[in-house]
Scaffold this motif. Structure first.
Motif, short mmCIF file in Angstrom:
data_model
loop_
_atom_site.label_atom_id
_atom_site.label_comp_id
_atom_site.label_asym_id
_atom_site.label_seq_id
_atom_site.Cartn_x
_atom_site.Cartn_y
_atom_site.Cartn_z
N SER A 58 0.83 -1.21 0.00
CA SER A 58 0.00 0.00 0.00
C SER A 58 0.86 1.26 0.00
CB SER A 58 -0.94 0.00 1.21
OG SER A 58 -0.23 -0.18 2.42
N ILE B 245 -1.26 10.61 6.22
CA ILE B 245 -1.77 9.27 6.49
C ILE B 245 -1.23 8.74 7.81
CG2 ILE B 245 -1.63 6.86 5.71
CD1 ILE B 245 -1.63 7.97 2.84
N THR C 117 -5.29 3.09 7.08
CA THR C 117 -5.24 4.38 6.37
C THR C 117 -4.57 4.29 5.00
OG1 THR C 117 -3.20 4.97 7.58
CG2 THR C 117 -5.29 5.73 8.50
N THR C 118 -3.54 3.47 4.86
CA THR C 118 -2.86 3.40 3.56
C THR C 118 -3.72 2.74 2.49
OG1 THR C 118 -1.71 1.38 4.28
CG2 THR C 118 -0.51 3.46 4.49
N SER D 48 -6.93 2.53 2.56
CA SER D 48 -8.10 3.40 2.36
C SER D 48 -7.77 4.60 1.49
CB SER D 48 -8.63 3.88 3.72
OG SER D 48 -9.05 2.80 4.52
N TYR D 49 -6.51 5.02 1.52
CA TYR D 49 -6.11 6.22 0.78
C TYR D 49 -5.85 5.96 -0.71
CZ TYR D 49 -3.72 10.63 -0.21
OH TYR D 49 -3.37 11.84 -0.74
N VAL E 227 -8.02 7.80 -3.18
CA VAL E 227 -7.75 9.24 -3.17
C VAL E 227 -6.51 9.55 -4.00
CG1 VAL E 227 -7.25 11.26 -1.72
CG2 VAL E 227 -8.80 9.48 -0.89
N ILE F 245 -13.01 10.97 -1.15
CA ILE F 245 -12.85 11.14 0.29
C ILE F 245 -13.90 10.34 1.04
CG2 ILE F 245 -12.99 12.80 2.18
CD1 ILE F 245 -10.41 12.99 0.63
N TRP G 254 -15.28 7.64 -0.07
CA TRP G 254 -14.88 6.23 -0.18
C TRP G 254 -13.74 5.92 0.79
CZ3 TRP G 254 -17.07 2.06 -0.98
CH2 TRP G 254 -16.41 0.90 -1.36
N TYR G 255 -12.84 6.89 0.98
CA TYR G 255 -11.78 6.73 1.98
C TYR G 255 -12.38 6.50 3.36
CZ TYR G 255 -8.36 8.14 5.50
OH TYR G 255 -7.58 8.17 6.62
N SER H 131 -12.02 3.22 5.63
CA SER H 131 -11.46 3.36 6.98
C SER H 131 -12.40 2.76 8.02
CB SER H 131 -11.22 4.84 7.31
OG SER H 131 -10.25 5.39 6.45
N TRP I 188 -11.17 12.80 10.76
CA TRP I 188 -11.68 13.46 9.56
C TRP I 188 -12.25 14.84 9.88
CZ3 TRP I 188 -16.99 14.19 7.85
CH2 TRP I 188 -17.07 14.69 6.54
#
Length: 239
Positions: free
Chosen positions: A46, A107, A134-135, A137-138, A141, A188, A190-191, A195, A218
Motif C-alpha cells: 500500500s 496518512i 489508512t494506507t 483506504s487512501y 484518493v 474522500i 470512499w476513503y 477506513s 476526519w
C-alpha cells in the motif's frame, strides 16, 4: 472471534490475497481485504502504491511549463533574482519530492489517531495496524489525485478536482462553506467508508464503535483545512 460488544466476527474464511486481489478488493470487496490484512498484513504494498501514484501526480503537475513560469513570475514579483535553469531543476525535483511524501505524513498522523481512538473504545492493535487501515483506504484518493493532474495537464482547464467546490459559484470562494466543500468529494467519502470497514476488522470492534476513530480525525482535518482556506483567502466569511 468476538469484539468488545460481543459481536462475532467470522475470520474462518480468511486467506492471503494476491497483490492483484488486494488492489481489486479496495474497490470491490473491502471486507474481504481487511479481514485478510488482519492476518496477512502487507504494508509495503500500500505504501509503494501511494508513493508511486503521488510521485506521478507530482511529476505531471510540477514538470508542466506553467509551474516553471509561475515560479519565475513569483520571483520577479517578489523582487528576487530569477532562478537559473539549474536552480529551477533543483527546485522542481525538491518540490516533487516533498509533494510526494506529504500524503504519507498525513496518512501517518491519521493512523496514529485511529489507533489511539480504536484502542480507547476497546479495540486491539497498534500503529502498524492503523497504517494498514489508512494506507489501503487512501489508494482511491491517490488515484483521483493522479487523474485530476492528468486532466489539467492535457486539457485547457486550469484546475480540476472531484470535490463539491467544483459545483459552487466563484462568488463564495474564500468562505468557510467553500473551504468545507473543498474537502468533500466521492473519493474522500470512499476513503471514510474503507477506513470504517478497516477499523472494524483490523481492530476487531463493532461498526458502532468504529465511528469514533474514523470520524474524529476526519472532522479535525476538514476543520483545519477549511480554516486554512479562509485564512489564505484573507478573511472569515461563513457564506
Amino acid at each position: 472471534m468476538k469484539n468488545n460488544d460481543e459481536e462475532f466476527i467470522d475470520y474462518s474464511d480468511v486467506r492471503e490475497l494476491t497483490i492483484k486481489e488486494k488492489i481489486k478488493d479496495v474497490f470491490t470487496n473491502p471486507v474481504e481485504l481487511f479481514k485478510s490484512l488482519k492476518f496477512h498484513p502487507n504494508l509495503k504494498l500500500s505504501i509503494s502504491i501511494i508513493i508511486l501514484l503521488s510521485f506521478l501526480a507530482s511529476f505531471i503537475d510540477i514538470s508542466s511549463p506553467e509551474f516553471i513560469n509561475n515560479t519565475i513570475e513569483s520571483a520577479k514579483e517578489s523582487g528576487q533574482e530569477v532562478p537559473s535553469g539549474s536552480q529551477l531543476e533543483i527546485y522542481k525535483y525538491m518540490a516533487i519530492f516533498f509533494t510526494t511524501i506529504i500524503p504519507l505524513v498525513i496518512i501517518s498522523f491519521k493512523a496514529f489517531m485511529i489507533t489511539g481512538l480504536s484502542v480507547l473504545v476497546g479495540g486491539d492493535g497498534d500503529t502498524r495496524e492503523g497504517l494498514l487501515v489508512t494506507t489501503y483506504s487512501y489508494i482511491p484518493v491517490a488515484i483521483a489525485t493522479l487523474i485530476s493532474k492528468i486532466i489539467v495537464r492535457f486539457t485547457s482547464l486550469d484546475f480540476f478536482d472531484f470535490n463539491l467546490a467544483m459545483l459552487l459559484p466563484e462568488s463564495i470562494e474564500g468562505t468557510v462553506f467553500f473551504g468545507l466543500a473543498l474537502s468533500l468529494d466521492i473519493f474522500i467519502i470512499w476513503y471514510l467508508v474503507l477506513s470504517f470497514i478497516g477499523t472494524r476488522y483490523i481492530f476487531e470492534i463493532s461498526y458502532k464503535r468504529a465511528i469514533t476513530p474514523v470520524l474524529i480525525p476526519w472532522i479535525i482535518w476538514i476543520v483545519l483545512y477549511a480554516g486554512l482556506t479562509v485564512v489564505l483567502s484573507g478573511g472569515i466569511n461563513l457564506f
